[in-house]
Enzyme design. Sequence first.
Site, PDB file in Angstrom:
ATOM      1  N   CYS A 117      42.267  67.898 -18.680  1.00 34.43           N
ATOM      2  CA  CYS A 117      42.605  68.035 -20.097  1.00 34.43           C
ATOM      3  C   CYS A 117      41.341  68.651 -20.816  1.00 34.43           C
ATOM      4  CB  CYS A 117      43.095  66.725 -20.700  1.00 34.43           C
ATOM      5  SG  CYS A 117      44.718  66.410 -19.751  1.00 34.43           S
ATOM      6  N   HIS A 257      42.999  67.031 -28.378  1.00 39.66           N
ATOM      7  CA  HIS A 257      43.804  67.325 -27.062  1.00 39.66           C
ATOM      8  C   HIS A 257      45.203  66.345 -27.408  1.00 39.66           C
ATOM      9  CE1 HIS A 257      45.225  67.119 -23.104  1.00 39.66           C
ATOM     10  NE2 HIS A 257      45.074  65.811 -22.914  1.00 39.66           N
ATOM     11  N   ASN A 287      51.885  67.004 -23.332  1.00 43.22           N
ATOM     12  CA  ASN A 287      50.666  67.161 -22.872  1.00 43.22           C
ATOM     13  C   ASN A 287      50.658  68.438 -22.018  1.00 43.22           C
ATOM     14  OD1 ASN A 287      48.191  67.014 -21.881  1.00 43.22           O
ATOM     15  ND2 ASN A 287      48.182  64.798 -21.098  1.00 43.22           N
TER      16      ASN A 287
HETATM   17  O1  UT7 Z   1      45.773  63.836 -20.603  1.00 41.20           O
HETATM   18  C1  UT7 Z   1      44.965  63.113 -19.952  1.00 41.20           C
HETATM   19  C2  UT7 Z   1      44.722  61.849 -20.293  1.00 41.20           C
HETATM   20  N1  UT7 Z   1      45.528  60.741 -20.396  1.00 41.20           N
HETATM   21  C3  UT7 Z   1      46.028  60.061 -21.304  1.00 41.20           C
HETATM   22  O2  UT7 Z   1      45.081  60.113 -22.537  1.00 41.20           O
HETATM   23  C4  UT7 Z   1      47.028  59.203 -21.280  1.00 41.20           C
HETATM   24  C5  UT7 Z   1      46.592  57.791 -21.806  1.00 41.20           C
HETATM   25  N2  UT7 Z   1      47.747  56.982 -21.882  1.00 41.20           N
HETATM   26  C6  UT7 Z   1      48.982  56.681 -22.470  1.00 41.20           C
HETATM   27  O3  UT7 Z   1      49.075  57.541 -22.953  1.00 41.20           O
HETATM   28  C7  UT7 Z   1      49.843  55.638 -22.386  1.00 41.20           C
HETATM   29  O4  UT7 Z   1      49.073  54.536 -21.527  1.00 41.20           O
HETATM   30  C8  UT7 Z   1      51.034  55.887 -21.789  1.00 41.20           C
HETATM   31  C9  UT7 Z   1      51.928  56.841 -22.693  1.00 41.20           C
HETATM   32  C10 UT7 Z   1      51.048  56.436 -20.425  1.00 41.20           C
HETATM   33  C11 UT7 Z   1      51.850  54.668 -21.568  1.00 41.20           C
HETATM   34  O5  UT7 Z   1      51.888  54.008 -22.704  1.00 41.20           O
HETATM   35  P1  UT7 Z   1      51.663  52.217 -22.694  1.00 41.20           P
HETATM   36  O6  UT7 Z   1      51.712  51.897 -24.465  1.00 41.20           O
HETATM   37  O7  UT7 Z   1      50.170  52.215 -22.251  1.00 41.20           O
HETATM   38  O8  UT7 Z   1      52.524  51.519 -21.769  1.00 41.20           O
HETATM   39  P2  UT7 Z   1      52.348  50.675 -20.683  1.00 41.20           P
HETATM   40  O9  UT7 Z   1      52.040  51.267 -19.520  1.00 41.20           O
HETATM   41  O10 UT7 Z   1      51.480  49.406 -21.253  1.00 41.20           O
HETATM   42  O11 UT7 Z   1      53.789  49.858 -20.502  1.00 41.20           O
HETATM   43  C12 UT7 Z   1      54.278  49.153 -21.675  1.00 41.20           C
HETATM   44  C13 UT7 Z   1      55.820  48.734 -21.422  1.00 41.20           C
HETATM   45  C14 UT7 Z   1      55.976  48.027 -19.994  1.00 41.20           C
HETATM   46  O12 UT7 Z   1      56.834  47.250 -19.989  1.00 41.20           O
HETATM   47  P3  UT7 Z   1      56.711  45.586 -19.925  1.00 41.20           P
HETATM   48  O13 UT7 Z   1      55.704  45.179 -18.966  1.00 41.20           O
HETATM   49  O14 UT7 Z   1      55.920  45.573 -21.330  1.00 41.20           O
HETATM   50  O15 UT7 Z   1      58.046  45.173 -20.140  1.00 41.20           O
HETATM   51  C15 UT7 Z   1      56.334  49.350 -19.201  1.00 41.20           C
HETATM   52  O16 UT7 Z   1      57.014  48.988 -18.048  1.00 41.20           O
HETATM   53  O17 UT7 Z   1      56.467  50.052 -21.649  1.00 41.20           O
HETATM   54  C16 UT7 Z   1      57.123  50.027 -20.199  1.00 41.20           C
HETATM   55  N3  UT7 Z   1      57.312  51.446 -19.967  1.00 41.20           N
HETATM   56  C17 UT7 Z   1      58.135  52.265 -20.222  1.00 41.20           C
HETATM   57  N4  UT7 Z   1      59.324  51.922 -21.017  1.00 41.20           N
HETATM   58  C18 UT7 Z   1      60.207  53.271 -21.390  1.00 41.20           C
HETATM   59  C19 UT7 Z   1      56.498  52.348 -19.454  1.00 41.20           C
HETATM   60  N5  UT7 Z   1      56.854  53.575 -19.516  1.00 41.20           N
HETATM   61  C20 UT7 Z   1      57.996  53.551 -20.188  1.00 41.20           C
HETATM   62  C21 UT7 Z   1      58.909  54.650 -20.284  1.00 41.20           C
HETATM   63  N6  UT7 Z   1      60.109  54.291 -20.843  1.00 41.20           N
HETATM   64  N7  UT7 Z   1      58.821  55.918 -19.971  1.00 41.20           N
END
Ligand code: UT7
Length: 338
Positions: A117, A257, A287
């Site tokens: 990125c 970004h 992204n």
């Molecule tokens: O560009 C390159 C660099 N990349 C980045 O900068 C990405 C950085 N990371 C992020 O943007 C975020 O971590 C994500 C968008 C990828 C994920 O968001 P998050 O708030 O960190 O979610 P998480 O992985 O902590 O998951 C939270 C909850 C979980 O459920 P429980 O365990 O709390 O019940 C996941 O299973 O959300 C659930 N979950 C989803 N629910 C619906 C994870 N993905 C999804 C989804 N739809 N797509």
Amino acid sequence: MSNKITAAITAVGGYVPEDKLTNFDLEKIVDTNDEWIRTRTGVEERRILKGAGMATSDMVVPAVRQLCEKRGIHPEEIDCLIVGTVTPDHVFPATANIACDKLGAKNAWGFDLSAACSGFLYSLTIGASLIESGRYKKVVVCGADKMSAIIDYTDRATCIIFGDGAGAVLLEPNEEGLGIQDSILKSDGSGCQFLHMKAGGSKQPASTESVLAKEHFVYQEGQAVFKFAVKGMADVSAELLERNNLTGDDISWLVPHQANLRIIDATANRMGLPKEKVMINIQRYGNTTAATLPLCLWDWESKLKKGDNIVLAAFGGGFTWGATLVKWAMTASDVSEV
Ligand code: UT7
């Protein structure tokens, strides 16, 4: 008065594919929903490059062609094309070589740069150095990725974020001190474990097993990357301001970004910038990896004024991150619509 040559951005081009993949489309493919995606990331839809054999160079070419038309130059006048990408057409030769051939940029040399990125930001610094050296007059810097080629559309953790696109800028010598002013670029290879593609490289070449294990797709530990990204992008942007004796008041625009709206907000807050000064188009393109920064410039070009201080900031796989200060060199009237 010094006659130092600086590298000014003198044209911007962009390309996003026609096909849209909305949050509602994704609801039908994986266990997710529009509300979760919008509130956790800010993305509403992304563009997907469809068609057999269509590759990253097929987005680079229209972006660069548009830039040439706007500036009124022929691709033969380009000295060098740098393409920041992690989704090259092939492992080799470089996408830049293929794009130059398709463009008829017969006098250009070029190469691809792999910094995920941060690919555009890294490429911009190198392109600026080529201009500042006095050896080259027209360097095109492009950020382009066909992320849909390396995304597993059964993995809801990654498929909701990424999209396809390309953006490009033309760099030319400037004697008024406009253009690229300063840049802080960083990397930390220990971040590889959190964001990478497992197979397809020399460490683990493609095999039947690697395909069956879905190891040719993006692997991301989202939460870990999120924490590093918030700190990395905010720290480096604040450091860039400090070392140039600037505050948020001196900055006209932040070009961040587009990975996650929450990371963007954290960076803007740290720099003391109100939301009105922050370019955000994540809702429309998702992204697009190396393409996010030039696609923002492409979308906002008509609002930018000569002399505006603009900070570009990125964080991505590697880890790689950085921030660049640009003094805008064009006035809106310089920008012809093509
Ligand atoms: O560009 C390159 C660099 N990349 C980045 O900068 C990405 C950085 N990371 C992020 O943007 C975020 O971590 C994500 C968008 C990828 C994920 O968001 P998050 O708030 O960190 O979610 P998480 O992985 O902590 O998951 C939270 C909850 C979980 O459920 P429980 O365990 O709390 O019940 C996941 O299973 O959300 C659930 N979950 C989803 N629910 C619906 C994870 N993905 C999804 C989804 N739809 N797509």
